[in-house]
Enzyme design. Structure first.
Site, PDB file in Angstrom:
ATOM      1  N   HIS A 107       1.094  -1.191  -0.058  1.00 32.65           N
ATOM      2  CA  HIS A 107       0.353   0.046  -0.081  1.00 32.65           C
ATOM      3  C   HIS A 107       0.544   1.242  -0.143  1.00 32.65           C
ATOM      4  CE1 HIS A 107      -1.404   3.194   2.614  1.00 32.65           C
ATOM      5  NE2 HIS A 107      -2.471   3.907   1.672  1.00 32.65           N
TER       6      HIS A 107
ATOM      7  N   VAL B 213      -0.319   9.014  -1.326  1.00 34.85           N
ATOM      8  CA  VAL B 213       0.543  10.523  -0.867  1.00 34.85           C
ATOM      9  C   VAL B 213      -0.248  10.989  -1.377  1.00 34.85           C
ATOM     10  CG1 VAL B 213       3.169   9.896  -1.262  1.00 34.85           C
ATOM     11  CG2 VAL B 213       1.615  10.778  -3.092  1.00 34.85           C
TER      12      VAL B 213
ATOM     13  N   GLY C  45     -18.107  12.291   1.813  1.00 37.09           N
ATOM     14  CA  GLY C  45     -19.088  12.209   0.233  1.00 37.09           C
ATOM     15  C   GLY C  45     -18.380  11.293  -0.756  1.00 37.09           C
TER      16      GLY C  45
END
Length: 305
Positions: free
Chosen positions: A109, A112, A261
């Site tokens: 994984h 930045v 959202g």
């Protein structure tokens, strides 16, 4: 007064996504490549998701760029940062998770990112964050040493204390409290980075972003053709469960995206295509599976800091 060039940050992040996708696709043996999905969100902004699924090397690999903005952050995001209330915010970054098919190749994984919140009559609040970490299923000490040597090289131009500090932060952050386990063998993690001048902070983010593929691609090349058994594949799927647990319970990026959202498909692209859980299972002592727990997981010092 600090000059913040949002366009320069965005150009770098888009180029980083291009480079990582190109280099990963070159490791595929049957020509599989990333599919691109551009999207927008009603609350403001959008992104460019790239996903490779069903590859011979990468069972699922997602490399996502996003640039989202809005006129206010949710209370969950401002509870501990009251200075962010009532500010227009922008957040942009590249986030990726690679789930290889071969259990001898580690999952990895990286991300930045840059965040800025502004309002009239006040100085902007800004910071950088990111890092990369490695999650092997079968441990190879030389791979872990290479990973951490590359991480240290990315930090060294910015001070002798940087690698030890962000290595420790990574060990502490990618820790599953309910399992009392680190997620993998660590790497780097940093957040809220603004203690240096803006240009230095931006340069450090670039150094970390550029170091990821230097750290990871040699491991893929070295391990992707190694033979493996069906029980080893089953162990890989079992250990992937830890990855899912961390991302859905603790990961800041996942929680921030869902709370603001963000696009659910892009946020959850980090989850593997296949995963399994077993009830109250433990590897047999002395096996390679047991050595992952005894010799690799935990806050180990892999190199001289």
């Amino acid at each position: 007064m600090t000059t913040i060039d949002l366009d320069a940050v965005k150009r770098y992040l888009l180029a980083l996504q291009d480079d990582i996708c190109r280099q990963l696709a070159e490791e595929e043996t049957d020509g599989q490549t990333f599919l691109e999905d551009s999207w927008t969100r009603d609350a403001g902004g959008g992104g460019r998701s790239r996903v490779l699924e069903g590859g011979t090397v990468f069972e699922k690999a997602g490399v996502n760029f996003s640039h989202v903005y809005g006129d206010g952050l949710p209370k969950s995001a401002t509870a501990h940062r009251p200075e962010l209330e009532g500010r227009h915010f922008q957040a942009m970054g590249v986030s990726l998770v690679i789930h290889p098919r071969n259990p001898m190749v580690p999952t990895s994984h990286a991300n930045v990112r840059f965040f800025i919140a502004e309002k009239d009559g006040a100085d902007p609040v800004w910071w950088f964050g990111g890092g990369f970490d490695l999650t092997p299923y079968y441990g190879f000490e030389e791979d872990c040493v290479h990973w951490h040597q590359t991480a240290k090289a990315a930090c060294d131009p910015f001070g002798a204390d940087v690698y030890p500090r962000y290595k420790k932060w990574c060990d502490e952050y990618f820790f599953l409290k309910h399992r009392n386990e680190t997620r993998g063998v660590g790497g780097l993690f940093f957040d809220d980075l603004n203690q240096w001048e803006y240009e230095t902070c931006f340069a450090f983010m670039r150094s970390v972003g550029d170091a990821f593929i230097k750290a990871y691609r040699p491991l893929v090349q070295k391990r992707k053709h190694l033979p493996y058994t069906e029980p080893q594949r089953e162990f890989q799927l079992y250990r992937r469960g830890r990855y899912v647990e961390f991302n859905l319970v603790y990961d800041r990026g996942t929680l921030f995206g869902l709370q603001t959202g963000g696009r659910t498909e892009s946020i959850l692209m980090s989850l593997p295509a296949l995963v399994s859980w077993k009830y109250n299972w433990h590897p047999e002592p002395g096996t390679a599976e047991a050595r992952l727990y005894t010799d690799f997981l935990g806050a180990r010092q892999w190199i001289e800091a």
